[in-house]
Design an enzyme around this catalytic site. Structure first.
Site, PDB file in Angstrom:
ATOM      1  CG  HIS A 240      -1.932  -1.120   0.957  1.00  0.00           C
ATOM      2  ND1 HIS A 240      -3.002  -0.949  -0.081  1.00  0.00           N
ATOM      3  CD2 HIS A 240      -2.553  -2.108   2.014  1.00  0.00           C
ATOM      4  CE1 HIS A 240      -3.773  -1.471   0.771  1.00  0.00           C
ATOM      5  NE2 HIS A 240      -3.031  -2.656   1.707  1.00  0.00           N
ATOM      6  CB  CYS A 290      -2.328   3.983  -4.099  1.00  0.00           C
ATOM      7  SG  CYS A 290      -3.226   3.724  -4.576  1.00  0.00           S
TER       8      CYS A 290
END
Length: 418
Positions: A240, A290
């Site tokens: 992440h 991301c």
């Protein structure tokens, strides 16, 4: 330095790095005017003995015509005559430099002088032009040998096998306190990249589910290794991600404990100051995470390409919200000028600020990167392949994503292929 001497140093570099005793060389190199004291102090700070030897050989090429014979003399004076003899043999084994081609001058009239019968000498230009019959023929390269098609001066040389280390950090399951979801499909990404980089002659190590501090320790361990006998280094991070305050490289990645690590910090572990044995060598970073939490729906264009619809239920992102740092922190736009890191490329799965999409079968970015490397690594350089990745990923799905990179490579990079 004569080209013949440069080539001999390059061909003998591996043996010199392995065997050269540098300590006895410093004083005679200064005394005989090859290096100044500040130059020698910089060389002595290059790291291990092997790092110092490597940098000495590189810098020696820039020290004028007398540097090579003086270096040979110093080697013999310091009891390293076997290395001097090796360099002499390398010189003698090299083909002779090509003879100068016959050139004939061709006079060209300046524009607007066609109607004049006489032209004064200052208005007439003379250029040496090779006769057509004298022009050298360029042999066609072997099929599939990408590097042979390019100028070697603008291509990183990969001669070692394996050509470098590749570290893959794959975070799949996160702690409950982190409030980060399990990254379904990331193990498939990891397996693809392990196979791909092994096929491209890298020594691959994959680590799964590391906390932030454990990630840092793995990265530091890799940066502190001796890369003198290797030609490259790759770091892949699957996790992440989030936005972070930065100066050079945007974004951050999370450990499984939910603590972020700035990409900038990761890259700087491998810069010239912290990892001397990778100086002048390509350092490649591939980040599947991301860059933020914006979802890009794209914009309409006139295009004949078919739409690549993506099932909404199986589509996930690696996004987490951006938390602005507390305290007085300079904004990136407040920096007028920054030193540029060299020989570094950071490839991001998505544009800073936007999400990066992943399915049960893996992420768009890694799936496409693996496919492009498989098809084009034999014939194209890395930047060209990354353009293919960006183009293919940007055509996927209802939500949009476009990979990009921060490129500070000085030369073209071609993978080593069988």
């Amino acid at each position: 330095m004569e080209e013949q001497h440069r080539r001999a140093l390059r061909r003998g570099r591996a043996r010199l790095v392995a065997a050269l005793r540098v300590e006895p060389l410093w004083d005679p190199l200064e005394r005989r005017g090859i290096f100044t004291r500040p130059m020698l102090e910089e060389l002595q700070g290059a790291g291990s003995r092997g790092d110092q030897a490597r940098q000495l050989i590189i810098d020696l090429e820039t020290r004028g015509k007398q540097a090579f014979p003086v270096f040979l003399s110093i080697l013999r004076d310091t009891g390293q005559g076997d290395l001097a003899d090796m360099l002499v043999q390398e010189c003698e084994s090299l083909p002779a430099a090509p003879q100068l081609l016959d050139l004939r001058p061709v006079e060209l009239e300046l524009r607007g002088e066609k109607q004049r019968k006489t032209v004064t000498p200052p208005e007439r230009l003379s250029f040496p032009v090779q006769a057509e019959s004298k022009k050298p023929r360029t042999p066609l390269p072997a099929q599939g040998s990408a590097v042979d098609k390019k100028s070697h001066d603008l291509v990183y040389e990969l001669k070692a096998d394996p050509c470098g280390h590749c570290l893959i950090l794959n975070n799949v399951t996160f702690s409950r306190d982190s409030h980060l979801s399990t990254r379904v499909g990331s193990d498939l990404d990891c397996e693809k990249l392990e196979r791909r980089f092994r096929a491209l002659h890298f020594d691959v190590l994959a680590r799964r589910d590391l906390k932030a501090q454990e990630m840092v320790l793995e990265l530091q361990k890799l940066a502190r290794r001796d890369h003198s006998a290797l030609d490259c280094c790759i770091v892949v991070i699957l996790s992440h991600g989030c936005q972070t305050s930065h100066i050079q490289f945007p974004g951050g990645v999370y450990g499984t404990d939910g603590k972020p690590i700035p990409i900038e910090k990761i890259v700087n572990y491998f810069n010239g100051s912290n990892c001397p044995s990778l100086r002048g060598k390509p350092k490649l970073f591939f980040i599947q995470a991301c860059g933020g939490e914006q979802r890009d729906r794209g914009f309409l264009v006139d295009c004949d390409s078919p739409r690549d619809e993506t099932p909404g239920a199986s589509l996930e992102s690696d996004a987490t919200p951006f938390r602005a740092p507390s305290g007085n922190v300079d904004e990136p736009d407040a920096i007028a000028c920054l030193p540029t890191p060299s020989d570094i490329l950071v490839s991001y799965s998505t544009f800073p600020g936007f999400v990066s999409w992943r399915e049960a079968t893996g992420s768009w970015y890694v799936e496409t990167l693996d496919s492009v490397l498989e098809r084009y690594a034999r014939s194209e350089d890395l930047l060209n392949m990354l353009l293919r990745v960006a183009n293919a990923v940007s055509a996927k799905g209802s939500y949009k994503q476009i990979p990009g990179c921060f490129n500070f490579l000085r030369k073209k990079f071609y993978f080593m292929c069988d």
